[in-house]
Design an enzyme around this catalytic site. Structure first.
Site, PDB file in Angstrom:
ATOM      1  N   GLU A  67       0.859  -1.182   0.000  1.00 21.76           N
ATOM      2  CA  GLU A  67       0.000   0.000   0.000  1.00 21.76           C
ATOM      3  C   GLU A  67       0.896   1.233   0.000  1.00 21.76           C
ATOM      4  O   GLU A  67       1.226   1.795   1.049  1.00 21.76           O
ATOM      5  CB  GLU A  67      -0.952  -0.057   1.188  1.00 21.76           C
ATOM      6  CG  GLU A  67      -1.874  -1.280   1.100  1.00 21.76           C
ATOM      7  CD  GLU A  67      -2.802  -1.439   2.284  1.00 21.76           C
ATOM      8  OE1 GLU A  67      -2.829  -0.555   3.163  1.00 21.76           O
ATOM      9  OE2 GLU A  67      -3.512  -2.460   2.337  1.00 21.76           O
ATOM     10  N   HIS A 159      -3.833   3.689   4.815  1.00 23.54           N
ATOM     11  CA  HIS A 159      -3.852   2.493   3.979  1.00 23.54           C
ATOM     12  C   HIS A 159      -4.355   2.838   2.579  1.00 23.54           C
ATOM     13  O   HIS A 159      -4.829   3.950   2.319  1.00 23.54           O
ATOM     14  CB  HIS A 159      -4.799   1.435   4.579  1.00 23.54           C
ATOM     15  CG  HIS A 159      -4.293   0.784   5.817  1.00 23.54           C
ATOM     16  ND1 HIS A 159      -3.831  -0.510   5.841  1.00 23.54           N
ATOM     17  CD2 HIS A 159      -4.189   1.252   7.085  1.00 23.54           C
ATOM     18  CE1 HIS A 159      -3.457  -0.820   7.081  1.00 23.54           C
ATOM     19  NE2 HIS A 159      -3.671   0.240   7.846  1.00 23.54           N
ATOM     20  N   GLU A 223      -8.440   4.843   4.558  1.00 23.02           N
ATOM     21  CA  GLU A 223      -8.195   4.252   3.243  1.00 23.02           C
ATOM     22  C   GLU A 223      -8.136   5.356   2.194  1.00 23.02           C
ATOM     23  O   GLU A 223      -9.101   6.095   2.002  1.00 23.02           O
ATOM     24  CB  GLU A 223      -9.305   3.257   2.900  1.00 23.02           C
ATOM     25  CG  GLU A 223      -9.460   2.106   3.887  1.00 23.02           C
ATOM     26  CD  GLU A 223      -8.381   1.040   3.732  1.00 23.02           C
ATOM     27  OE1 GLU A 223      -7.635   1.089   2.720  1.00 23.02           O
ATOM     28  OE2 GLU A 223      -8.307   0.158   4.608  1.00 23.02           O
TER      29      GLU A 223
END
Length: 347
Positions: A67, A159, A223
């Site tokens: 990531e 992330h 995210e």
């Protein structure tokens, strides 16, 4: 870690990738009004010398090694502090979590690191990720407790998701065990361009839950788009997010309004579906987006003779992954909150 090399080249990531591993002793140095301490491989503590910081901020990335966008963002932030273009106003702990997986371009080496942040001690032989989780929990404890209680503690675990998403940037808020949500922190997540916030329904082994539960930090798993290799991220897509992180680091960030942001959709996690056998299969296409909704009664997955169906009309899925190890979570299901204020007691 070669401190002088970092200062000369102003590139944290380059120095990190070239490091041979953990140093035998902690390195400390000062530069442009900042006290630096290299606490271990991928772990850098930065403290301002000119003022008493009021906030303890943790930015973690690379907990999953592939990531890469959050790693590049944190690299830019550290570089900006080193070269003096970003003023440090907080105590800042930067963590690049899974260095071996990052160098391999894989999610993990032996197992998912973001399931291992549990305070109980590991026993017997431990794999790479288990050892790293223990190290990071120890470092986090030392970071928070060194400054004492009564301070603002923030932990953003950055992330990117395996698949595409109907909400490109979103956050997972840890389960709070009945404690109120912090309105200012929700506003911070919205400012980071999170258009959706998932409210967890149970304890987990994630880094953000550990920080929230053990140290009362305002924490979230954030995210920031989809997984891509180094060099393929469009960092211009993250400029607004990076700007907010800069403001947070400089201790200049303030919420734009009170209460809950109108730009954010809130979801309550309904179920965490775990994989119990090698016969587990998802009942939808591999490329389906996160937050895709299903009709009530529509099948989501099956595990041997057991089928799981949508229990609510429009029940959405997130983080589906049939390839996880047996016993691990393979899917979360969500229910959108039409009246979030009724579900979010605010502090």
């Amino acid at each position: 870690m070669n401190a002088q090399h970092l200062l000369d080249n102003s590139d944290f990531l380059t120095e990190l990738l070239s490091a041979a591993g953990n140093d035998s002793a902690q390195l400390n140095w000062q530069h442009r009004g900042v006290q630096y301490a290299w606490l271990g491989e991928g772990i850098l503590l930065l403290e301002p010398l000119a003022k008493a910081a009021q906030t303890d901020l943790v930015l973690s990335c690379g907990i999953h090694g592939n990531e890469t966008a959050p790693i590049e963002i944190c690299n830019r932030l550290v570089n900006a502090i080193v070269n003096g273009t970003l003023t440090l106003g907080v105590r800042l702990l930067v963590i690049v979590g899974n260095i071996p997986a990052m160098k391999q371009g894989t999610r993990f080496v032996d197992e998912n690191l973001n399931r291992l942040f549990k305070p109980e001690q590991l026993t017997g032989d431990a794999n790479q990720e288990q050892c790293r989780a223990t190290e990071l929990m120890t470092v986090l404890d030392q970071f928070y407790t060194a400054a004492g209680a009564g301070r603002r503690r923030i932990h953003l675990d950055l992330h990117t998701a395996i698949r595409g998403s109907k909400h490109e940037k979103f956050a997972v808020h840890p389960f709070l065990h009945g404690q109120p949500y912090c309105a200012d922190f929700i506003q911070l997540l919205a400012a980071l361009e999170c258009s959706a916030i998932l409210l967890s329904h149970e304890p987990t082994g994630t880094f953000s839950y550990f920080s929230s539960r053990q140290y009362a930090a305002q924490a979230a798993t954030v995210e920031l788009g989809k997984v891509k290799p180094f060099g393929e991220n469009r960092l211009q897509d993250y400029l607004a997010t990076e700007h907010v992180l800069q403001e947070l680091i400089a201790e200049r960030f303030s919420p734009s309004s009170a209460g809950l942001p109108s730009t954010v959709s809130f979801f309550q996690v309904c179920r965490s579906i775990h994989k119990h056998s090698d016969e587990f299969h998802l009942s939808f296409a591999d490329d389906i987006d996160n937050f895709t909704g299903f009709a009530q009664g529509e099948r989501l997955c099956h595990d041997g003779d057991v089928s799981y169906v949508a229990e609510h009309e429009g029940e959405a899925i997130v983080f589906p992954n049939a390839g996880v190890a047996i016993g691990q979570r393979a899917l979360l299901t969500l229910k959108r909150l039409d009246d979030p204020l009724a579900h979010l007691p605010l502090a």
